[in-house]
Design an enzyme around this catalytic site. Structure first.
Site, short mmCIF file in Angstrom:
data_model
loop_
_atom_site.label_atom_id
_atom_site.label_comp_id
_atom_site.label_asym_id
_atom_site.label_seq_id
_atom_site.Cartn_x
_atom_site.Cartn_y
_atom_site.Cartn_z
N VAL A 39 0.99 -1.04 0.12
CA VAL A 39 0.09 -0.12 0.02
C VAL A 39 0.75 1.24 -0.11
O VAL A 39 0.49 2.47 -0.58
CB VAL A 39 -1.03 -0.18 1.19
N ASP A 40 2.19 1.13 0.81
CA ASP A 40 3.01 2.26 0.51
C ASP A 40 3.47 2.75 -0.81
O ASP A 40 3.20 3.88 -1.15
CB ASP A 40 4.15 1.95 1.49
#
Ligand code: AR6
Length: 183
Positions: A39-40
């Protein structure tokens, strides 16, 4: 799926958090705030390079595990990104559950301090950091429920779960934690 806690709504959605139109989305960051995969990577790709420039300028020392810091949302629909650092799972005897709870709590505090009505979380630590998803779900939801019972805000706390499997684990945990509640 949604439950009400005081005047707030606790929601579970399946999807991609980078598309969320809430005041703040939460990033599953690492303690160097160096970016990465999962997700980063998705948040920095879609949000643009300004987000990393801001973390570098404002938080050059990074962020300790169990805590969170806030930046603007760059090109995202969200106004803010809250970069939360969950623990790496290493068997469960190294304070992982408490560190994970603390990362959620600090994110919720930052949302309230910045007048966010809505916040969206991914399943912190449940990917590359290998926290078992059932336990990660229980920690995430019990922390959010406790925070909303004490603070009544943010008005919307949404968990945006990337896969059906993770959504299912969160749904089961929410069911378990709220069964017997009036609503
Ligand atoms: N929207 C919502 N959830 C997502 C998305 C998305 N676009 N993409 C992945 N997930 P992870 P962690 C889910 O690995 O375990 C990074 O390299 C994913 O399915 O993103 O906290 C960082 O830089 C999983 O359920 O975060 C750190 O070094 C959840 O998000 C490290 O990984 C979390 O998986 C952090 O590991």
């Amino acid at each position: 799926m949604q439950v009400r806690i005081n005047d707030a709504a606790l929601q579970l959605h399946q999807g991609d958090i980078t598309a969320e139109e809430v005041d703040a989305i939460v990033n599953a960051a690492n303690s160097r705030l160096a970016g990465g995969g999962g997700v980063d990577g998705a948040i920095h790709r879609r949000g643009g390079s300004g987000i990393m420039q801001e973390t570098n300028t404002r938080y050059p020392e990074g962020c300790p595990t169990g805590s969170a810091v806030i930046t603007g949302g760059g090109n995202l629909s969200a106004k803010y990104v809250i970069h939360a650092v969950g623990p790496v799972w290493s068997g469960g005897n190294r304070g992982e559950a408490e560190l994970l709870a603390s990362a959620y709590r600090r994110s919720l505090e930052l949302a309230v301090e910045n007048d966010c009505h809505g916040i969206a979380f991914p399943a912190l630590s449940a990917g590359a950091y290998r926290f078992p998803v059932d336990r990660a779900a229980r920690v995430a939801l019990s922390t959010a429920i406790e925070f909303l019972r004490s603070n009544g805000r943010p008005e919307v706390v949404r968990f945006v779960l990337f896969t059906e499997g993770i959504y299912g684990a969160f749904a089961a945990a929410l069911e378990e934690l709220t069964s017997g509640d009036a609503g």
